[in-house]
Design a protein around this motif. Sequence first.
Motif, PDB file in Angstrom:
ATOM      1  N   ASP A  31       0.847  -1.194   0.000  1.00 29.62           N
ATOM      2  CA  ASP A  31       0.000   0.000   0.000  1.00 29.62           C
ATOM      3  C   ASP A  31       0.882   1.243   0.000  1.00 29.62           C
ATOM      4  OD1 ASP A  31       0.776   0.599   2.662  1.00 29.62           O
ATOM      5  OD2 ASP A  31      -0.882  -0.523   3.478  1.00 29.62           O
ATOM      6  N   LEU A  32       0.267   2.382  -0.334  1.00 19.64           N
ATOM      7  CA  LEU A  32       0.990   3.639  -0.462  1.00 19.64           C
ATOM      8  C   LEU A  32       0.063   4.781  -0.086  1.00 19.64           C
ATOM      9  CD1 LEU A  32       3.660   5.033  -1.521  1.00 19.64           C
ATOM     10  CD2 LEU A  32       2.492   5.231  -3.729  1.00 19.64           C
ATOM     11  N   ASP A  33       0.578   5.732   0.700  1.00 18.25           N
ATOM     12  CA  ASP A  33      -0.196   6.902   1.131  1.00 18.25           C
ATOM     13  C   ASP A  33       0.637   8.141   0.849  1.00 18.25           C
ATOM     14  OD1 ASP A  33      -1.459   8.985   2.482  1.00 18.25           O
ATOM     15  OD2 ASP A  33      -2.039   7.755   4.175  1.00 18.25           O
ATOM     16  N   ILE A  34       0.099   9.046   0.024  1.00 20.41           N
ATOM     17  CA  ILE A  34       0.778  10.300  -0.317  1.00 20.41           C
ATOM     18  C   ILE A  34      -0.094  11.455   0.136  1.00 20.41           C
ATOM     19  CG2 ILE A  34       1.706  11.767  -2.149  1.00 20.41           C
ATOM     20  CD1 ILE A  34       2.202   9.290  -3.810  1.00 20.41           C
ATOM     21  N   SER A  35       0.458  12.339   0.948  1.00 22.10           N
ATOM     22  CA  SER A  35      -0.285  13.482   1.482  1.00 22.10           C
ATOM     23  C   SER A  35       0.489  14.762   1.201  1.00 22.10           C
ATOM     24  CB  SER A  35      -0.495  13.315   2.987  1.00 22.10           C
ATOM     25  OG  SER A  35      -1.205  14.405   3.528  1.00 22.10           O
ATOM     26  N   TRP A  36      -0.192  15.760   0.635  1.00 25.45           N
ATOM     27  CA  TRP A  36       0.404  17.063   0.319  1.00 25.45           C
ATOM     28  C   TRP A  36      -0.342  18.175   1.045  1.00 25.45           C
ATOM     29  CZ3 TRP A  36       4.561  19.069  -1.972  1.00 25.45           C
ATOM     30  CH2 TRP A  36       5.305  18.310  -2.886  1.00 25.45           C
ATOM     31  N   ASN A  37       0.397  19.211   1.436  1.00 21.31           N
ATOM     32  CA  ASN A  37      -0.178  20.454   1.939  1.00 21.31           C
ATOM     33  C   ASN A  37       0.294  21.605   1.069  1.00 21.31           C
ATOM     34  OD1 ASN A  37      -1.620  19.518   4.273  1.00 21.31           O
ATOM     35  ND2 ASN A  37       0.360  19.175   5.250  1.00 21.31           N
ATOM     36  N   TYR A  38      -0.628  22.507   0.735  1.00 23.24           N
ATOM     37  CA  TYR A  38      -0.333  23.630  -0.153  1.00 23.24           C
ATOM     38  C   TYR A  38      -0.842  24.913   0.493  1.00 23.24           C
ATOM     39  CZ  TYR A  38      -0.322  26.539  -4.384  1.00 23.24           C
ATOM     40  OH  TYR A  38      -0.097  27.532  -5.293  1.00 23.24           O
ATOM     41  N   TYR A  39       0.020  25.953   0.504  1.00 23.92           N
ATOM     42  CA  TYR A  39      -0.325  27.240   1.113  1.00 23.92           C
ATOM     43  C   TYR A  39      -0.132  28.341   0.075  1.00 23.92           C
ATOM     44  CZ  TYR A  39       0.324  24.276   5.178  1.00 23.92           C
ATOM     45  OH  TYR A  39       0.247  23.240   6.076  1.00 23.92           O
ATOM     46  N   PRO A  40      -1.208  28.941  -0.421  1.00 24.90           N
ATOM     47  CA  PRO A  40      -1.112  29.895  -1.535  1.00 24.90           C
ATOM     48  C   PRO A  40      -0.185  31.080  -1.279  1.00 24.90           C
ATOM     49  CG  PRO A  40      -3.396  29.298  -1.118  1.00 24.90           C
ATOM     50  CD  PRO A  40      -2.604  28.731   0.007  1.00 24.90           C
ATOM     51  N   ASP A  41      -0.086  31.522  -0.040  1.00 31.02           N
ATOM     52  CA  ASP A  41       0.691  32.726   0.259  1.00 31.02           C
ATOM     53  C   ASP A  41       2.099  32.431   0.740  1.00 31.02           C
ATOM     54  OD1 ASP A  41      -1.536  34.334  -0.354  1.00 31.02           O
ATOM     55  OD2 ASP A  41      -2.364  33.983   1.638  1.00 31.02           O
ATOM     56  N   ARG A  42       2.532  31.193   0.613  1.00 32.52           N
ATOM     57  CA  ARG A  42       3.866  30.824   1.077  1.00 32.52           C
ATOM     58  C   ARG A  42       4.706  30.292  -0.080  1.00 32.52           C
ATOM     59  NH1 ARG A  42       2.510  27.537   6.711  1.00 32.52           N
ATOM     60  NH2 ARG A  42       1.048  29.079   7.584  1.00 32.52           N
ATOM     61  N   PRO A  43       6.032  30.357   0.040  1.00 27.67           N
ATOM     62  CA  PRO A  43       6.902  29.847  -1.033  1.00 27.67           C
ATOM     63  C   PRO A  43       6.808  28.336  -1.157  1.00 27.67           C
ATOM     64  CG  PRO A  43       8.197  30.462   0.899  1.00 27.67           C
ATOM     65  CD  PRO A  43       6.805  30.966   1.151  1.00 27.67           C
ATOM     66  N   GLU A  44       7.299  27.807  -2.276  1.00 26.97           N
ATOM     67  CA  GLU A  44       7.181  26.380  -2.542  1.00 26.97           C
ATOM     68  C   GLU A  44       7.897  25.526  -1.505  1.00 26.97           C
ATOM     69  OE1 GLU A  44       8.368  25.485  -6.522  1.00 26.97           O
ATOM     70  OE2 GLU A  44       6.361  25.913  -7.324  1.00 26.97           O
ATOM     71  N   ARG A  45       8.905  26.074  -0.844  1.00 29.81           N
ATOM     72  CA  ARG A  45       9.609  25.272   0.164  1.00 29.81           C
ATOM     73  C   ARG A  45       8.716  24.955   1.363  1.00 29.81           C
ATOM     74  NH1 ARG A  45      11.876  30.457   0.733  1.00 29.81           N
ATOM     75  NH2 ARG A  45      11.421  31.457   2.758  1.00 29.81           N
ATOM     76  N   ASP A  46       7.588  25.666   1.494  1.00 29.64           N
ATOM     77  CA  ASP A  46       6.648  25.400   2.580  1.00 29.64           C
ATOM     78  C   ASP A  46       5.527  24.448   2.164  1.00 29.64           C
ATOM     79  OD1 ASP A  46       8.079  27.020   4.262  1.00 29.64           O
ATOM     80  OD2 ASP A  46       6.818  28.782   3.969  1.00 29.64           O
ATOM     81  N   HIS A  47       5.490  24.054   0.899  1.00 30.17           N
ATOM     82  CA  HIS A  47       4.484  23.109   0.424  1.00 30.17           C
ATOM     83  C   HIS A  47       5.048  21.699   0.656  1.00 30.17           C
ATOM     84  CE1 HIS A  47       3.053  26.422  -2.588  1.00 30.17           C
ATOM     85  NE2 HIS A  47       2.972  26.787  -1.322  1.00 30.17           N
ATOM     86  N   ARG A  48       4.536  21.015   1.657  1.00 29.58           N
ATOM     87  CA  ARG A  48       5.169  19.789   2.143  1.00 29.58           C
ATOM     88  C   ARG A  48       4.359  18.531   1.830  1.00 29.58           C
ATOM     89  NH1 ARG A  48       9.304  20.945   5.496  1.00 29.58           N
ATOM     90  NH2 ARG A  48       9.487  23.104   6.207  1.00 29.58           N
ATOM     91  N   TYR A  49       5.092  17.425   1.717  1.00 32.80           N
ATOM     92  CA  TYR A  49       4.447  16.131   1.540  1.00 32.80           C
ATOM     93  C   TYR A  49       4.992  15.131   2.556  1.00 32.80           C
ATOM     94  CZ  TYR A  49       8.668  14.539  -0.971  1.00 32.80           C
ATOM     95  OH  TYR A  49       9.961  14.197  -1.320  1.00 32.80           O
ATOM     96  N   SER A  50       4.188  14.120   2.827  1.00 30.92           N
ATOM     97  CA  SER A  50       4.618  12.953   3.590  1.00 30.92           C
ATOM     98  C   SER A  50       4.087  11.715   2.885  1.00 30.92           C
ATOM     99  CB  SER A  50       4.109  13.000   5.035  1.00 30.92           C
ATOM    100  OG  SER A  50       2.692  13.046   5.069  1.00 30.92           O
TER     101      SER A  50
END
Length: 220
Positions: free
Chosen positions: A145-164
């Motif tokens: 199995d595989l679980d991919i989770s992303w968080n995206y913040y429109p007002d923050r730089p790409e380095r703050d868009h994180r995944y686990s």
Amino acid sequence: MKLTLTETTWDRSLERRWDLSDAEPVLTHPLYPTVEFIPVDLRVWWQVSSGRWPSSCRSHAWPAKDKDRDHTFASWDSSGGGYPAAMPEWVRELAKEVRADLDTNRTTPDTGTADFWGYGLDRRWILEEAAPVADRQGRAFVPVDLDISWNYYPDRPERDHRYSIYAHSAGRSDRSTAQWGGTRAWHDTYLPGWIRDLADAQYEELAATAKASTEVRNAA
């Protein structure tokens, strides 16, 4: 390799921060000695989700900016759309405004000092005949199995868009786990290429949805 998508969860969140003056007193968190203080910094965070926990709220208040924030603060958490009984009425009214704005995708003028919007996308797959991956000790196993989770913040730089990302082997007591984490600007060096491709595609879908939502909100 065969991938079967089993679950997709979208979420949106809004955190509003206030600089307060002449606020009503509140009590410190129950885990600390009871102290009454007048808050000057208030933050209310709401999240709504399409998953098993449809909504949750977290609220924090501090007596000063960047001073003793770990030991003198008030906190009220809830899930399912309600509010804890200990939450002061004036904080509850502000929290209701945040929830209303999140539901309608808008920023109410002059209600807070700053708004921080967030978007999330989580996907889970069942895998068949997948390529081996390695856990943090370097031991290889075949994930089922595989679980991919992303968080995206429109007002923050790409380095703050994180995944686990998590992958597991078959079994129960002897189950192996591989875990990877990174950002849009930096990928985990141990992340297999085929998983990275899935993560990148998921990010693009999330980013497009978040940008479209932001454009609607900014145009209102």
